[in-house]
Design a protein around this motif. Structure first.
Motif, short mmCIF file in Angstrom:
data_model
loop_
_atom_site.label_atom_id
_atom_site.label_comp_id
_atom_site.label_asym_id
_atom_site.label_seq_id
_atom_site.Cartn_x
_atom_site.Cartn_y
_atom_site.Cartn_z
N VAL A 162 0.86 -1.18 0.00
CA VAL A 162 0.00 0.00 0.00
C VAL A 162 0.90 1.23 0.00
O VAL A 162 1.86 1.30 0.76
CB VAL A 162 -0.91 0.04 1.25
N GLY A 163 0.57 2.17 -0.86
CA GLY A 163 1.31 3.43 -0.90
C GLY A 163 0.36 4.59 -0.66
O GLY A 163 -0.86 4.45 -0.75
N TRP A 164 0.91 5.75 -0.34
CA TRP A 164 0.10 6.94 -0.11
C TRP A 164 0.88 8.14 -0.60
O TRP A 164 2.10 8.21 -0.43
CB TRP A 164 -0.22 7.08 1.36
N SER A 165 0.17 9.09 -1.19
CA SER A 165 0.81 10.30 -1.69
C SER A 165 -0.14 11.48 -1.55
O SER A 165 -1.35 11.34 -1.72
CB SER A 165 1.18 10.12 -3.17
N TYR A 166 0.39 12.63 -1.25
CA TYR A 166 -0.42 13.85 -1.19
C TYR A 166 -1.05 14.13 -2.56
O TYR A 166 -2.05 14.80 -2.65
CB TYR A 166 0.42 15.07 -0.80
N TYR A 167 -0.42 13.66 -3.62
CA TYR A 167 -0.88 13.98 -4.97
C TYR A 167 -2.00 13.10 -5.44
O TYR A 167 -2.57 13.34 -6.49
CB TYR A 167 0.31 13.91 -5.94
#
Length: 75
Positions: free
Chosen positions: A69-74
């Motif tokens: 799982v990844g997360w990004s502000y974008y």
């Protein structure tokens, strides 16, 4: 003088527009293709996915990534 903002505020201030890839060619960035360790099979994109993972993905032969799982502000 530039203004310092919290990252969430700064990202939300970015304009939203339809992506324009005019002139972009992935082959123009050959120096990005091997990542930090040229012999591990991971390219720069995969290295970034690994370094920013919230839950680490499984790494298969040739640095094939699956799961995680990844997360990004974008996003």
């Amino acid at each position: 003088m530039p203004q310092a903002l919290p990252i969430g505020v700064a990202v939300s201030a970015l304009p939203i527009a339809v992506e324009d890839r005019t002139g972009y060619r992935r082959t123009s960035f050959k120096h990005w293709n091997t990542g930090d360790l040229p012999n591990d099979g991971c390219n720069t994109r995969q290295e970034v996915l690994l370094s920013e993972a919230v839950e680490y993905p499984a790494i298969g032969p040739g640095c094939a990534l699956s799961g995680g799982v990844g997360w990004s502000y974008y996003d």
